[in-house]
Scaffold this motif. Structure first.
Motif, PDB file in Angstrom:
ATOM      1  N   PHE A  16       0.807  -1.202   0.000  1.00  0.00           N
ATOM      2  CA  PHE A  16       0.000   0.000   0.000  1.00  0.00           C
ATOM      3  C   PHE A  16       0.847   1.261   0.000  1.00  0.00           C
ATOM      4  CE2 PHE A  16      -3.140  -2.783   2.425  1.00  0.00           C
ATOM      5  CZ  PHE A  16      -3.784  -3.154   1.256  1.00  0.00           C
ATOM      6  N   ASP A  20      -2.541   6.966  -1.641  1.00  0.00           N
ATOM      7  CA  ASP A  20      -3.751   6.651  -2.398  1.00  0.00           C
ATOM      8  C   ASP A  20      -4.650   5.743  -1.576  1.00  0.00           C
ATOM      9  OD1 ASP A  20      -2.655   4.168  -2.488  1.00  0.00           O
ATOM     10  OD2 ASP A  20      -2.236   4.164  -4.637  1.00  0.00           O
ATOM     11  N   GLY A  21      -5.825   5.441  -2.133  1.00  0.00           N
ATOM     12  CA  GLY A  21      -6.774   4.602  -1.430  1.00  0.00           C
ATOM     13  C   GLY A  21      -7.863   5.401  -0.753  1.00  0.00           C
ATOM     14  N   LEU A  49      -8.313   1.264  -4.473  1.00  0.00           N
ATOM     15  CA  LEU A  49      -7.718   0.571  -3.341  1.00  0.00           C
ATOM     16  C   LEU A  49      -8.462   0.947  -2.063  1.00  0.00           C
ATOM     17  CD1 LEU A  49      -5.511  -1.333  -2.444  1.00  0.00           C
ATOM     18  CD2 LEU A  49      -4.027   0.636  -2.136  1.00  0.00           C
ATOM     19  N   ARG A  51      -8.563   1.076   1.613  1.00  0.00           N
ATOM     20  CA  ARG A  51      -7.596   1.019   2.703  1.00  0.00           C
ATOM     21  C   ARG A  51      -8.232   0.630   4.030  1.00  0.00           C
ATOM     22  NH1 ARG A  51      -2.646   3.349   2.246  1.00  0.00           N
ATOM     23  NH2 ARG A  51      -2.360   2.138   4.128  1.00  0.00           N
ATOM     24  N   TYR A 221      -8.092   9.044   5.235  1.00  0.00           N
ATOM     25  CA  TYR A 221      -8.320   8.836   3.811  1.00  0.00           C
ATOM     26  C   TYR A 221      -9.646   9.466   3.389  1.00  0.00           C
ATOM     27  CZ  TYR A 221      -4.787   5.292   4.727  1.00  0.00           C
ATOM     28  OH  TYR A 221      -3.646   4.647   5.131  1.00  0.00           O
ATOM     29  N   HIS A 313      -5.947  -6.080  -5.606  1.00  0.00           N
ATOM     30  CA  HIS A 313      -5.176  -6.426  -4.408  1.00  0.00           C
ATOM     31  C   HIS A 313      -5.585  -7.776  -3.840  1.00  0.00           C
ATOM     32  CE1 HIS A 313      -8.578  -3.935  -2.828  1.00  0.00           C
ATOM     33  NE2 HIS A 313      -8.547  -4.784  -1.835  1.00  0.00           N
TER      34      HIS A 313
END
Length: 703
Positions: A16, A20-21, A49, A51, A221, A313
Motif C-alpha cells: 500500500f 492513495d486509497g 484501493l 484502505r 483517507y 489487491h
C-alpha cells in the motif's frame, strides 16, 4: 504467530502507498445490502484501493468478510449460492438429526417453551444460528492468524452497533469479529440482541446507519459512503398497528442518526428499484449485486479523481484451510451435563478442523434440541500450530407444551396437547406425554427416548399408548355400523439409528384390545422394525423416501400368529413446481388371529373415494400414484389414483379382490398442515367428498 503478524505488517507496507486509497463506509439496509457485493466487485475491477472499511448492519456482514481478506468474487459466490431461507431458519438440519428424534416431533400449530410453569416467549422472530456459524467459520481462522485487533486484519475495520443499556452508539475496533458483526445487524425484535459484557447490543443502524464520522475520526483517507438504506417510509392514509410501530421506530432512529451524520467525500446511493429490506432470496441477491456493480462502475467513471491503482489487491492473508484442535472447551452449561454434550461432539481433541467441519459440528450440537444457540470460536493454542475450539451454549428451556389440531370429515376434529422434556433426569433423554381426541375418540401416550448415547446412535424407546374410538366401520357388502374399539399397548425397544436416515429396532410389546361389547383380547409379541426416512418435508415432501417394515411374532396363548407389514412412499420433483408421489403399503397375517387385526385403509394411506376405515383384509397389497403441482402462493392441486388387492391367505392369492379409485384435490398450506377439499371416485363407493385440514401424519387413533 509473531512471525505471521510481522509478515502482515511488511506486506502492508510493501503493498500500500499511503498517498492513495479510500475509506469505504457500507450502510445498513437488510437484504438491500446485497448491492454492497456488486460495489466491491466494481471497486476491485476499477483498481480503487480500499484502505479501510466501516460498516453498519448488513454493511458489517459484507464489509467484515472483505476486511478479512475474502475477495469480492468469493463473497459474490457465497451470497448468490446461499439458501437464505434455510440460513434464517431455526429448524435443525434433518441430515444431522437422529431419526428417532426427528420422528418423535409433533406437528403442532403452537409450541411454547416453559421456565418452570411459566411460558417463555421467543427471543426474536428470526434465528441467526446459521448466519453466526457461517461467519465464525470464515472469520475465526483469519483472527487466529491476525489477532483480535481489527487494525491487524488484512483491511482495517470498524463496526457500529447500538447499546440499549447506555443508549449510545458502540464502535467495535477489536474482539470476536463474527459476534461483532451479529451485534451490528441485530435488528430489534427481528434478530436476537447480542449480550457483550454489560452491554445489550442491537443493529448499528439504530444509531448511525452511515458511520462516515467513524471513518473520518479514525483514518485520514477520503471517504466513499455507500448508502443502500430504504429511505423515508411512505405514510399510509389509514396505517395499521404494525405500520404505526414501524413508522415510530423509523422516526426515532432517524433522530438518533442525525446526531452522528457527517458528509462523505464521495456519496453513492444506487437505485435498487424498490427492493425490500426483508427479501433475502437468491433472486434478490442476483438482481441487487448486478445493480450495485453496474451503477458503481458508472459512478466511478464519473469521478476519475477517486484514487486508483492498476491490478487487484485480492487476498492479503490466506488462512490455513485446516487446523489441528488442541483442546475443546464447553462454556455456558448450567443444566445439561458435559458428558451429554460430548456424546454429540463431532470435533474432539486431535481432530483436524476446516471451515466446513466447524459448521457441521455446530449444526450437530444444535440438532440435539438441547440448545437455543451454539456459538464457537477458535483461539491459538499454547501448542504451536494448534488451536483451541471454544463452544458457548445457550441452553433451551427443557420443558415445552404444544397444541395441535386436525380435522377430517370422516372422523371429526382431533385436538392434541403434548408436553415434552428435552433433558429428562439430566441425561439428554426425551420424555413425551401426549393426550387428545375428538368427537369420536380419545388417546393418551407416554414415551421415553433414551438418546444419551448421542452420536454412537444406540437408542432405547419405551412407550405406553391407549386409545378408544367410536367409529363407522365399512364392510365389503356395503354394511356400515358403529362400534367402540379400545386398545392399550406397551413396548420396550432397543434400536440403532444410522444417523439421519435409518433406524432399526428390536423389542418386546404387548396389546390389550376390546372390540365392541366383546371380552378383552390381547397378546405379547416380539418385533423387529426398520425405517428409512429421507423426506425433505414430512408434511409436504418435494423429494425423498419413507420406508417402514415391521415383523412381529406372537408365540404365546391360543392364537399364535405372526405379521409382516410395510409402508413405502417416494417423492421426487417432476416438471416445473410439480411433485410425483408413489405410495405402497401391505400386510401379511399368518396363524390364528382376531378379526380386529385385519388391515384397513387409513386416512393417511387410502384409495381415493374410499371411507378411511373400510375393507378389512388379512392380506393386502396397495398403492397410489399422485401428481401434485404448486400453484401461486400456498395453493396446490393434486391428482391421485390407486388400487388395493386383497386376499385371505397366500394360497388363495389368485382369488383376491381388486379395489380402485381416482381423486382430485385442491388445497393450501397452513400452519396446521394442508387444508384440502377432495372428490374421489371408487369402484366400491362411487364418489365421496372429503374436507380435511391438518397434517395427514396425525390422522387415526393413537397416532
Amino acid at each position: 504467530m509473531f512471525v505471521q503478524q510481522l509478515m502482515l505488517i511488511i506486506l502492508s507496507v510493501m503493498r500500500f502507498d499511503p498517498s492513495d486509497g479510500i475509506s469505504l463506509v457500507l450502510s445498513g439496509g437488510g437484504a438491500r445490502g446485497f448491492a454492497h457485493v456488486g460495489v466491491l466487485m466494481a471497486l476491485e475491477e476499477e483498481g480503487v484501493l480500499v484502505r479501510t472499511v466501516t460498516g453498519a448492519s448488513m454493511g458489517s456482514l459484507i464489509g467484515g468478510l472483505y476486511s478479512s481478506g475474502y475477495s469480492p468474487s468469493f463473497i459474490d459466490s457465497l451470497v448468490r449460492n446461499a439458501d437464505w431461507t434455510w440460513m434464517f431458519s431455526s429448524a435443525p438440519d434433518s441430515r444431522l438429526t437422529m431419526l428417532p428424534l426427528r420422528l418423535s416431533r409433533s406437528h403442532n400449530i403452537l409450541t411454547l417453551h416453559l421456565k418452570g410453569f411459566r411460558p417463555v416467549l421467543p427471543r426474536s422472530a428470526i434465528s441467526t444460528q446459521r448466519v453466526a456459524s457461517l461467519l465464525s467459520s470464515l472469520t475465526g481462522p483469519v483472527q487466529v492468524e491476525s489477532g483480535m485487533n481489527f487494525d491487524s486484519l488484512p483491511i482495517p475495520l470498524r463496526l457500529v452497533a447500538f447499546d440499549l443499556v447506555s443508549r449510545s452508539r458502540i464502535v467495535h475496533s477489536s474482539g470476536n469479529l463474527s459476534i461483532c458483526q451479529l451485534s451490528s445487524m441485530a435488528v430489534p425484535a427481528v434478530f436476537p440482541a447480542v449480550r457483550m459484557g454489560e452491554m445489550l447490543l442491537v443493529d448499528g443502524g439504530v444509531g448511525d446507519n452511515i458511520p462516515v464520522d467513524v471513518a473520518k475520526d479514525t483514518w485520514e483517507y477520503s471517504v466513499l459512503a455507500v448508502d443502500i438504506s430504504s429511505g423515508s417510509p411512505e405514510i399510509p392514509q389509514n396505517p395499521t398497528m404494525i405500520q404505526i410501530g414501524t413508522l415510530t421506530y423509523s422516526a426515532l432512529s432517524n433522530r438518533v442518526n442525525d446526531l452522528y451524520r457527517v458528509e462523505a467525500d464521495y456519496y453513492f446511493r444506487p437505485d435498487l428499484h424498490g427492493a425490500k429490506s426483508y427479501a433475502f432470496t437468491s433472486e434478490a441477491a442476483d438482481t441487487l449485486i448486478n445493480l450495485g456493480y453496474n451503477q458503481m462502475l458508472e459512478y466511478l467513471r464519473k469521478h476519475p479523481e477517486i484514487p486508483r491503482r492498476s491490478g487487484h489487491h485480492g487476498f492479503l492473508v490466506n488462512p490455513r484451510p485446516h487446523y489441528m484442535i488442541s483442546n475443546v472447551h464447553l462454556n455456558g452449561l448450567e443444566n445439561v451435563s458435559e458428558s451429554v454434550v460430548y456424546d454429540w461432539l463431532i470435533l474432539e481433541t486431535g481432530d483436524e478442523a476446516s471451515t466446513d467441519t466447524l459448521r457441521e459440528a455446530a449444526e450437530k450440537l444444535y440438532a440435539s434440541d438441547l440448545f437455543d444457540r451454539v456459538d464457537y470460536r477458535l483461539e491459538p493454542s499454547v501448542d504451536s500450530g494448534f488451536v483451541d475450539l471454544i463452544y458457548t451454549f445457550r441452553e433451551r428451556e427443557p420443558s415445552s407444551v404444544g397444541i395441535g389440531m386436525t380435522y377430517c370429515d370422516e372422523f371429526g376434529l382431533d385436538a392434541r396437547f403434548t408436553y415434552r422434556h428435552l433433558d429428562f433426569l439430566k441425561a439428554g433423554d426425551h420424555f413425551i406425554f401426549s393426550i387428545g381426541g375428538g368427537d369420536r375418540y380419545s388417546f393418551g401416550e407416554i414415551r421415553l427416548l433414551d438418546l444419551s448415547s448421542g452420536n454412537r446412535n444406540w437408542i432405547t424407546d419405551y412407550s405406553i399408548t391407549a386409545w378408544q374410538m367410536k367409529a363407522k366401520f365399512f364392510e365389503r357388502d356395503k354394511t356400515v355400523y358403529d362400534r367402540v374399539s379400545t386398545m392399550v399397548s406397551a413396548s420396550a425397544a432397543q434400536g440403532f439409528s444410522a444417523g439421519w436416515s435409518g433406524l432399526t429396532e428390536l423389542g418386546v410389546s404387548g396389546i390389550l384390545h376390546r372390540y365392541g361389547s366383546g371380552d378383552p383380547e390381547g397378546f405379547p409379541f416380539v418385533f423387529i422394525s426398520h425405517i428409512n426416512e429421507t423426506m425433505s418435508d414430512p408434511v409436504n415432501p418435494r423429494s425423498g423416501i419413507r420406508l417402514k417394515i415391521r415383523f412381529y411374532w406372537a408365540p404365546l396363548g391360543s392364537r399364535k400368529h405372526s405379521c409382516l407389514n410395510y409402508d413405502f412412499e417416494s417423492a421426487f420433483p417432476f416438471l416445473r413446481k410439480g411433485t410425483v408421489l408413489f405410495t405402497s403399503w401391505g400386510q401379511l397375517l399368518g396363524g390364528t388371529t382376531w378379526n380386529w387385526q385385519d388391515s384397513r385403509l387409513t386416512a393417511s394411506r387410502s384409495i381415493p373415494g374410499m371411507p378411511w376405515n373400510s375393507l378389512p383384509a388379512r392380506q393386502r397389497l396397495a398403492g397410489t400414484v399422485c401428481f401434485r403441482r404448486d400453484l401461486n402462493g400456498p395453493f396446490f392441486l393434486s391428482v391421485e389414483t390407486g388400487a388395493a388387492w386383497d386376499w385371505e391367505s397366500p394360497v388363495e392369492i389368485k382369488d383376491g379382490e381388486l379395489t380402485g379409485g381416482t381423486g382430485l384435490s385442491v388445497g393450501m398450506r397452513t400452519p396446521m398442515g394442508p387444508a384440502v377439499i377432495s372428490l374421489g371416485w371408487s369402484t366400491e363407493w362411487n364418489e365421496r367428498w372429503t374436507v380435511s385440514i391438518g397434517s395427514p401424519l396425525t390422522y387415526g387413533p393413537g397416532r
